[in-house]
Design a protein around this motif. Structure first.
Motif, mmCIF file in Angstrom:
data_model
loop_
_atom_site.group_PDB
_atom_site.id
_atom_site.type_symbol
_atom_site.label_atom_id
_atom_site.label_comp_id
_atom_site.label_asym_id
_atom_site.label_seq_id
_atom_site.Cartn_x
_atom_site.Cartn_y
_atom_site.Cartn_z
ATOM 1 N N PRO A 131 -2.921 -5.502 -3.511
ATOM 2 C CA PRO A 131 -3.721 -4.345 -3.937
ATOM 3 C C PRO A 131 -3.753 -4.244 -5.461
ATOM 4 O O PRO A 131 -3.213 -3.308 -6.063
ATOM 5 C CB PRO A 131 -2.972 -3.164 -3.312
ATOM 6 C CG PRO A 131 -1.540 -3.611 -3.304
ATOM 7 C CD PRO A 131 -1.557 -5.117 -3.145
ATOM 8 N N GLU A 169 0.829 -1.211 0.000
ATOM 9 C CA GLU A 169 0.000 0.000 0.000
ATOM 10 C C GLU A 169 0.856 1.250 0.000
ATOM 11 O O GLU A 169 0.568 2.217 -0.718
ATOM 12 C CB GLU A 169 -0.937 -0.013 1.214
ATOM 13 C CG GLU A 169 -2.075 -0.997 1.120
ATOM 14 C CD GLU A 169 -3.087 -0.612 0.051
ATOM 15 O OE1 GLU A 169 -3.113 0.570 -0.349
ATOM 16 O OE2 GLU A 169 -3.837 -1.491 -0.394
ATOM 17 N N ASP A 215 -6.102 -3.600 -7.820
ATOM 18 C CA ASP A 215 -6.708 -2.420 -8.434
ATOM 19 C C ASP A 215 -5.888 -1.167 -8.144
ATOM 20 O O ASP A 215 -5.754 -0.293 -9.012
ATOM 21 C CB ASP A 215 -8.144 -2.244 -7.913
ATOM 22 C CG ASP A 215 -9.053 -3.383 -8.364
ATOM 23 O OD1 ASP A 215 -8.723 -4.020 -9.382
ATOM 24 O OD2 ASP A 215 -10.070 -3.626 -7.693
ATOM 25 N N ARG A 216 -5.341 -1.100 -6.949
ATOM 26 C CA ARG A 216 -4.517 0.071 -6.593
ATOM 27 C C ARG A 216 -3.265 0.112 -7.465
ATOM 28 O O ARG A 216 -2.862 1.181 -7.945
ATOM 29 C CB ARG A 216 -4.145 -0.018 -5.112
ATOM 30 C CG ARG A 216 -3.479 1.224 -4.540
ATOM 31 C CD ARG A 216 -4.501 2.343 -4.375
ATOM 32 N NE ARG A 216 -3.916 3.487 -3.707
ATOM 33 C CZ ARG A 216 -3.924 3.639 -2.371
ATOM 34 N NH1 ARG A 216 -4.490 2.723 -1.608
ATOM 35 N NH2 ARG A 216 -3.408 4.710 -1.830
ATOM 36 N N TRP A 217 -2.649 -1.033 -7.695
ATOM 37 C CA TRP A 217 -1.447 -1.084 -8.513
ATOM 38 C C TRP A 217 -1.763 -0.733 -9.971
ATOM 39 O O TRP A 217 -0.976 -0.059 -10.639
ATOM 40 C CB TRP A 217 -0.806 -2.462 -8.429
ATOM 41 C CG TRP A 217 0.434 -2.623 -9.249
ATOM 42 C CD1 TRP A 217 0.620 -3.474 -10.284
ATOM 43 C CD2 TRP A 217 1.672 -1.922 -9.086
ATOM 44 N NE1 TRP A 217 1.895 -3.357 -10.795
ATOM 45 C CE2 TRP A 217 2.565 -2.408 -10.067
ATOM 46 C CE3 TRP A 217 2.108 -0.942 -8.208
ATOM 47 C CZ2 TRP A 217 3.862 -1.936 -10.198
ATOM 48 C CZ3 TRP A 217 3.413 -0.473 -8.338
ATOM 49 C CH2 TRP A 217 4.269 -0.959 -9.319
ATOM 50 N N CYS A 233 2.311 1.828 -3.420
ATOM 51 C CA CYS A 233 1.318 2.357 -4.354
ATOM 52 C C CYS A 233 1.095 3.854 -4.133
ATOM 53 O O CYS A 233 0.862 4.603 -5.087
ATOM 54 C CB CYS A 233 0.004 1.600 -4.209
ATOM 55 S SG CYS A 233 0.054 -0.111 -4.819
ATOM 56 N N VAL A 234 1.160 4.296 -2.888
ATOM 57 C CA VAL A 234 0.957 5.716 -2.592
ATOM 58 C C VAL A 234 2.173 6.547 -2.988
ATOM 59 O O VAL A 234 2.050 7.629 -3.569
ATOM 60 C CB VAL A 234 0.636 5.901 -1.095
ATOM 61 C CG1 VAL A 234 0.633 7.381 -0.721
ATOM 62 C CG2 VAL A 234 -0.698 5.264 -0.751
ATOM 63 N N GLY A 282 -4.032 1.350 -10.916
ATOM 64 C CA GLY A 282 -4.134 2.806 -10.920
ATOM 65 C C GLY A 282 -2.778 3.484 -10.930
ATOM 66 O O GLY A 282 -2.592 4.522 -11.589
#
Length: 349
Positions: A180, A139, A182-184, A142-143, A186
């Motif tokens: 993650p 996470e 979907d986060r990756w 990704c941020v 994005g």
């Protein structure tokens, strides 16, 4: 594994045969006279191999200064079956992960955690705490990754490309609860469309999205057209091609089978000003020299042939470039005898 952790290299891992199982180890063993001395020196850590390896692992966890060192140690402990050392290593890992804010360090640490989780599943080791740390690292990566990819020079961008590849592969190994996805996706979309990101990273993000089916070729084409537009600096455009179609990523086959993308590269290359061509040539040469000889030969033939409306692999009017407008059932049926042979089934009448 315990002896290696103690610095006694009686056995060293060696490349093994590929198999259908989930785990296999191949070792090369060789006893050398100096190993007697190393075993005696390792005795300061304990009276048995397991006890000594456990004490050594706990000491290394306390003295580790980087997150990657601790994650590598956690992987070693799982490989060595040192259940008593894991709690100490995990506490050190959690403390270091909470304090480390460098995205590069986090990206370097995640692959070892992902391998440890996959290996732990095979060994039956409880890796719940490890999965929690891995999910937190994923996470945070990704941020922090998109801002960390802006304003990099060529060397830093090349190193960051390796980190992105490693994170992408590591995320595929994580369990669904810690992945993650979907986060990756994005993050990759953000990198592919952000102008301040170096071309090699934008190209690589586009390729990863295409390979994962997150975008189609109809979406990759405009991204390439934008990167190779006349207004783009030639060096940045060449770097985009390196990221998208680098030799190790199978980019040559992609260009062979999608002549629209190959045409975009060809059109851009022929439009590069003479003054800039000598600057982009080394990067392009490195990109295409990584392809297999057969792929390079096919690409050369396609470029020499030029865009022909009736050429092999070209689309008829209104079709998709690289594909015919309709399925050729006669050609498709040609694979059936081989499939029946492989599967051991009888051909249907």
């Amino acid at each position: 594994h315990r002896l290696r952790l103690l610095g006694v290299d009686w056995g060293t891992p060696a490349p093994g045969r590929a198999g259908t199982g989930t785990f296999r180890e191949t070792w090369r063993l060789g006893w050398e006279p100096e190993l007697h001395v190393q075993v005696a020196e390792a005795g300061v850590w304990g009276t048995t191999v397991e006890a000594a390896a456990t004490a050594k692992a706990e000491s290394r966890a306390a003295a580790a200064t980087t997150l990657a060192d601790i994650t590598a140690l956690a992987e070693q402990c799982l490989l060595a079956g040192l259940a008593d050392a894991l709690p100490v290593v995990m506490r050190a890992l959690a403390d270091r992960a909470a304090l480390d804010t460098d995205v590069t360090h986090l990206a370097q640490a995640l692959p070892a955690l992902a391998r440890s989780l996959r290996y732990g599943d095979v060994r039956g080791t409880d890796t719940a705490a490890l999965a929690e740390v891995a999910a937190g690292l994923a996470e945070r990566i990704c941020v922090g990754l998109p801002p960390a990819c802006t304003g990099l020079d060529a060397d830093a961008a090349a190193a960051m490309r390796d980190r992105i590849d490693e994170v992408h592969q590591a995320l595929a190994l994580l369990p669904d609860t810690a992945r993650p996805a979907d986060r990756w996706t994005g993050v990759l979309h953000a990198l592919a469309g952000r102008d301040r990101v170096p071309g090699v990273l934008r190209g690589r993000a586009t390729r990863l999205l295409l390979d994962e089916g997150r975008i189609g070729e109809d979406e990759a084409g405009p991204l390439m057209s934008r990167a190779l537009s006349p207004g783009a600096p030639p060096q940045d455009a060449a770097a985009w091609i390196e990221g998208f179609a680098g030799g190790a990523s199978g980019g040559g086959l992609l260009l062979v089978h999608d002549e629209r993308l190959l045409g975009l590269v060809d059109t851009w290359l022929t439009s590069v000003p003479a003054a800039a061509f000598t600057d982009v040539l080394p990067l392009l040469r490195r990109t295409f020299s990584g392809y297999e000889p057969g792929v390079r030969r096919t690409l050369g033939e396609l470029v020499a042939r030029g865009p022909k409306a009736d050429g092999a692999g070209r689309a008829a009017p209104g079709g998709v470039p690289g594909f015919a407008t309709a399925l050729d059932r006669e050609r498709a049926d040609g694979v059936l005898p081989l499939l029946h042979l492989i599967l051991g089934t009888e051909a249907a009448v």
